[in-house]
Design a protein around this motif. Sequence first.
Motif, mmCIF file in Angstrom:
data_model
loop_
_atom_site.group_PDB
_atom_site.id
_atom_site.type_symbol
_atom_site.label_atom_id
_atom_site.label_comp_id
_atom_site.label_asym_id
_atom_site.label_seq_id
_atom_site.Cartn_x
_atom_site.Cartn_y
_atom_site.Cartn_z
ATOM 1 N N GLY A 1 0.819 -1.210 0.000
ATOM 2 C CA GLY A 1 0.000 0.000 0.000
ATOM 3 C C GLY A 1 0.852 1.259 0.000
ATOM 4 N N HIS A 2 1.956 1.233 0.739
ATOM 5 C CA HIS A 2 2.855 2.383 0.721
ATOM 6 C C HIS A 2 3.507 2.558 -0.653
ATOM 7 N N TYR A 3 3.819 1.451 -1.304
ATOM 8 C CA TYR A 3 4.359 1.555 -2.668
ATOM 9 C C TYR A 3 3.307 2.161 -3.606
ATOM 10 N N ALA A 4 2.068 1.691 -3.504
ATOM 11 C CA ALA A 4 1.001 2.228 -4.357
ATOM 12 C C ALA A 4 0.843 3.730 -4.129
ATOM 13 N N LEU A 5 0.948 4.147 -2.884
ATOM 14 C CA LEU A 5 0.814 5.570 -2.565
ATOM 15 C C LEU A 5 1.953 6.364 -3.186
ATOM 16 N N ALA A 6 3.183 5.828 -3.100
ATOM 17 C CA ALA A 6 4.327 6.511 -3.700
ATOM 18 C C ALA A 6 4.193 6.588 -5.216
ATOM 19 N N ALA A 7 3.474 5.609 -5.792
ATOM 20 C CA ALA A 7 3.257 5.593 -7.241
ATOM 21 C C ALA A 7 2.081 6.457 -7.660
ATOM 22 N N GLY A 8 1.411 7.098 -6.702
ATOM 23 C CA GLY A 8 0.283 7.956 -7.016
ATOM 24 C C GLY A 8 -1.033 7.229 -7.162
ATOM 25 N N ARG A 9 -1.101 5.977 -6.699
ATOM 26 C CA ARG A 9 -2.329 5.191 -6.827
ATOM 27 C C ARG A 9 -3.023 5.113 -5.464
ATOM 28 N N ASP A 10 -3.618 6.220 -5.064
ATOM 29 C CA ASP A 10 -4.237 6.315 -3.745
ATOM 30 C C ASP A 10 -5.376 5.314 -3.571
ATOM 31 N N ALA A 11 -6.167 5.100 -4.598
ATOM 32 C CA ALA A 11 -7.308 4.187 -4.486
ATOM 33 C C ALA A 11 -6.827 2.765 -4.195
ATOM 34 N N GLU A 12 -5.738 2.361 -4.818
ATOM 35 C CA GLU A 12 -5.190 1.029 -4.560
ATOM 36 C C GLU A 12 -4.703 0.920 -3.112
ATOM 37 N N ALA A 13 -4.026 1.956 -2.621
ATOM 38 C CA ALA A 13 -3.563 1.950 -1.235
ATOM 39 C C ALA A 13 -4.737 1.827 -0.275
ATOM 40 N N ARG A 14 -5.817 2.500 -0.597
ATOM 41 C CA ARG A 14 -7.017 2.444 0.243
ATOM 42 C C ARG A 14 -7.596 1.030 0.265
ATOM 43 N N GLU A 15 -7.641 0.382 -0.892
ATOM 44 C CA GLU A 15 -8.148 -0.987 -0.962
ATOM 45 C C GLU A 15 -7.278 -1.937 -0.148
ATOM 46 N N LEU A 16 -5.973 -1.729 -0.190
ATOM 47 C CA LEU A 16 -5.071 -2.603 0.551
ATOM 48 C C LEU A 16 -5.213 -2.393 2.052
ATOM 49 N N SER B 1 -0.507 7.763 6.199
ATOM 50 C CA SER B 1 0.109 8.090 4.900
ATOM 51 C C SER B 1 -0.949 8.407 3.860
ATOM 52 N N LEU B 2 -2.049 7.653 3.890
ATOM 53 C CA LEU B 2 -3.117 7.855 2.913
ATOM 54 C C LEU B 2 -3.692 9.259 3.044
ATOM 55 N N ARG B 3 -3.818 9.728 4.249
ATOM 56 C CA ARG B 3 -4.315 11.098 4.460
ATOM 57 C C ARG B 3 -3.268 12.131 4.033
ATOM 58 N N LEU B 4 -1.988 11.814 4.275
ATOM 59 C CA LEU B 4 -0.915 12.739 3.951
ATOM 60 C C LEU B 4 -0.613 12.778 2.456
ATOM 61 N N GLY B 5 -0.819 11.646 1.784
ATOM 62 C CA GLY B 5 -0.549 11.575 0.358
ATOM 63 C C GLY B 5 0.830 11.063 -0.005
ATOM 64 N N ARG B 6 1.591 10.581 0.970
ATOM 65 C CA ARG B 6 2.911 9.991 0.738
ATOM 66 C C ARG B 6 3.255 9.121 1.947
ATOM 67 N N PRO B 7 4.267 8.229 1.808
ATOM 68 C CA PRO B 7 4.667 7.435 2.976
ATOM 69 C C PRO B 7 5.095 8.331 4.128
ATOM 70 N N ILE B 8 4.433 8.195 5.261
ATOM 71 C CA ILE B 8 4.649 9.137 6.356
ATOM 72 C C ILE B 8 5.998 8.946 7.017
ATOM 73 N N ASP B 9 6.602 7.765 6.856
ATOM 74 C CA ASP B 9 7.901 7.529 7.476
ATOM 75 C C ASP B 9 9.047 7.684 6.482
ATOM 76 N N ARG B 10 8.785 8.282 5.320
ATOM 77 C CA ARG B 10 9.860 8.564 4.376
ATOM 78 C C ARG B 10 10.817 9.583 4.996
ATOM 79 N N PRO B 11 12.091 9.222 5.159
ATOM 80 C CA PRO B 11 13.032 10.169 5.775
ATOM 81 C C PRO B 11 13.193 11.408 4.896
ATOM 82 N N GLU B 12 12.879 12.542 5.443
ATOM 83 C CA GLU B 12 12.858 13.759 4.632
ATOM 84 C C GLU B 12 14.231 14.102 4.070
#
Length: 784
Positions: free
Chosen positions: A597-612, A666-677
Amino acid sequence: MNAPGAPGIRPTWTSSAKDIVGTAIGSSRLWFTMGYGIVNEVYHPRVDMPQIRDLGFIVADGRGFWTEVKRSGDYTLTTAGPGIPAMRILHRHPRFELGLRIAPEIDRDVLLIEAVLTGDADLRLYVLLAPHLGGTGEGNVAEVFVNRDRKLLCAEQGGYAVALAAAEPATQRDTWQRASAGFVGVSDGWQDFAANGAMSWTHDRAGPGNVALLGELGSRTAVLALGFGSDKEAAATLAISALLHPFDAAWHRHVRAWEAWHAGNVDSTRCLGEFRDAAHVSAMVLRVHQDKTFLGAMVASLSIPWGNSTDDSGGYHLVWPRDLVESAGALLALGGTEEARNILRYLIATQLADGRWSQNQWLGGRPHWTGIQLDEAAFPVLLAAALAEADALGGIQVADMVRKALAFIALYGPATDQDRWEETPGINAFTLATAISALVCGAELLGGEERRDILLLADDWNSRIEDWCVGADPGLMARHGIGPYYVRAASPAVFADRAAIREPVPVRNHAGECLVPADSLISTDFLQLVRFGLRRADDPVIAASVALVDALLRVETPAGPCWYRYNGDGYGEHEDGSPFNGTGRGRAWPLLTGERGHYALAAGRDAEARELLHAMIGMSSRTGLIPEQVWEAEAIPRQFLFPGRPSGSAMPLVWAHAEFMKLAASLRLGRPIDRPEAAWLRYGGVKPQAPRAHWSRRMPVGWIRQGQGLRLLLDRPALVEWRPEGEAEPRPRPVVSGPLGLLLADLPTEGLESGTRLLLSIQDPATGTWMERDRPVAILPADG
C-alpha cells in the motif's frame, strides 16, 4: 490429599489466535490475552513473563451433562469502544448463556472477571485455571488454599504465585464451594468431568509438575479476581482486596483511563474517517505491548505462535529494535510524541559499545539471540531524525548515539549477517535502503565537518544498489516477460565480482542445508527503496521486480491480496496444517499488504492503497487484531485454518499494527509518512553520481568508476600501499583519523584511466602481517 498422576502430561501453551489483548492504564503490572472467549496467557510483573496458560469455564448439571465453553465456539465479543480493552463476552448454548465481563484493576496486579450464568436452573458454573508460573508448565505446585476465612485456588513456583478468589457480588463474600487441584491429563478437573460427567474429585494439592485447578461456584453470578504476587499469601491479599468494591466501579475506571489515553495520544483525524476506529485498535495494541518498568520497551507479540504444540514461550516476548522503531513511527504518525520519545530513550540506553543493538533482548537490555542485523543499527537513527524533524526530541541528546551507530554501519555494512527476517546473510535491498537513509539523516543530525564525508559514503552505496542487488536470470526474465530485477539477498562476493549474483545463498526453515542461486530468490524487500525515496516507483528495475513479485509471491484471499515474504519460505504451517516445528511452508503476511500500500501511494495510486488498507482490516480478528500470517490454502476446519483468516502464527503482531497505522496516516498525507525527509531531499528517487568510492574489509569493492577517488575505511592502525598494476614500486598512503572516529586512507585515483587496475596492500604494523596483499581494484568507464 495430594492428587495422583505426577508430573502430568507434557505441558503446552494455548493457541496464538487471540480475541483481544489488554492492560490497565495505571500502576497495575498485568497484561492479559483472550482467545476462544476465555482468558489465555496473563503476564506479570513484566510484559515478557506469561504466568498462566488459560482460565476457562465448564457448565454442568451434576448428572452427566457438561460442556467446556471455549470448545463450543458460539460466542460474541464486544469492547467498551474502539481501542478500549474492556470486554463483554456472551457464550450461547441451547440450555444456557454465560456472560462475561473482563477488566483489570488499574492499580493492583489483579484481573477481574464478572461471570453471569442464565438459563436452565439446574446448571452450575465451574472455573478451570491452568498455571504456567515463571513462563513454563513444568514444576508448578497447585493448592486449594484457605487464606484466613476465604478459599482460593492458588499455585506457586519459585518467586511467582497466582491466586484466584471468587465473590458473590451483592455480599462480596466467598462463593467457592468445592475445589480441587490435579495433574494435567490425569487428575485435573477436566479429566474428572471427562471420566465422571460431574465434579467428583477434591484433591487439596498437586505438584510439582504440570498442574491445574478446578473450582465450583456457589452462585450463578460471581466476580473472580486473579491476583499475582511473590507468594500465595501476597497474591491472595491482592485478589481479595480487589473484590471488596463493585465490579462496575473497576470497569468504569479502566474504561475512562483508556479513553483519556486515546484522547491525549491518538489523533485519529490524521486518518480518513473510515479507518479511525481501526487506528484506535492498532494504537491500543501498541500501547498494550509496552512494559511499565522499562518505559519505551515493547515486545513483538503477546502470543506464542503455535503455542498449543509447545511449552517454549518463544521469541516474541523479546524487544526487537526494528519492531520497536516501526512502532515508534506509528505512534508518532498519530500524535503519540511522548510514547515515541520513551522508545528513543530506551534505545539509547541499550545501545551496545560498538554502536549497534542486539538482534533482540530481554526488557532490561540483556541480549538473547546474537545475530547482527545492519538495519537494526540504522532504525534508531531514523527515529531520532523523525523526532528532530517534528521538533519533538524534547531535550534528548542524540549525537553520541548517532555517531556510534553510523560508525558501525560504515565499517560493518553494507552487507548484513541477517536480513530483517532473521535469516539470510548478504546484501539486501531493505537493509541497504535503511542503512543509506540512516547515513543521510545521521549526517544532518551531526552536521559539522563530518557531514560531507558521511553523505559521500551514502551516495556511493546508493549509486551501487543495482550493481549489488539486481539479478538477470534469462529463464526467469523470459518466463515473466521482464527485465533485470531485485533479488532477495546477494552474496558479499558481489562486491568484487558482479557475476557472484548467481552464487548460492542459504534459505532457512528447511530440512537440512538449503542453498539456492541468489538470482532465483525473490522477496518484497526492494519496495523500501521507493518508500524511503531512493528510487522512483516507476524505475524500470522496480517495475520489473513488482511484476515478478506479483507472479511469484502474491496470493488472493477473501479479504484481498496478500504476499509471501519470499519464494521458498519455510516459516509457517505444513501443508496439512500441522504447526511449524522448525520447518514448514511460509504463509501470507498482512504487513506486506501494508507495505505494498505504501508503494502504491508513492506511485500515485491512492485508491489502490485504500483498498489494501481495507484488506488488512479484512484479515484481522473479530476485534481487529492483525496476525503475523494468514492461511492462504484450502480450508482445514479441524485445524481452524480458513483462507484469509489468521494462521497459527503470532497474533497480534505489533509490527503489522504499526504498518496499518502508518498506512492509514500516509493515505491522508498523500505519501509514505515515514519517508526520511533528508533522504528524499537528497535523492528524490534518483540514483546519484558518487564522486568518491569506498573500500573496507567488509566491502572489498572490485571496481570503481573513472574519475572517482577511493577512500579506505579501517578499524585499526595499518600501513597502506597501492600501485597501478605494472608499476614495481608501491605508493604508501598515510592512515589518518576521519569522520565518526574511523581511520581512513585516501588514494588519489581520480586521474587513472579506464581499464587500469590498481593493487591494494594493507599491513598490520604491530605484527607485520599483510591483511591484504595486491588486492585488485579495476577502473571502469564513468558511464559504463
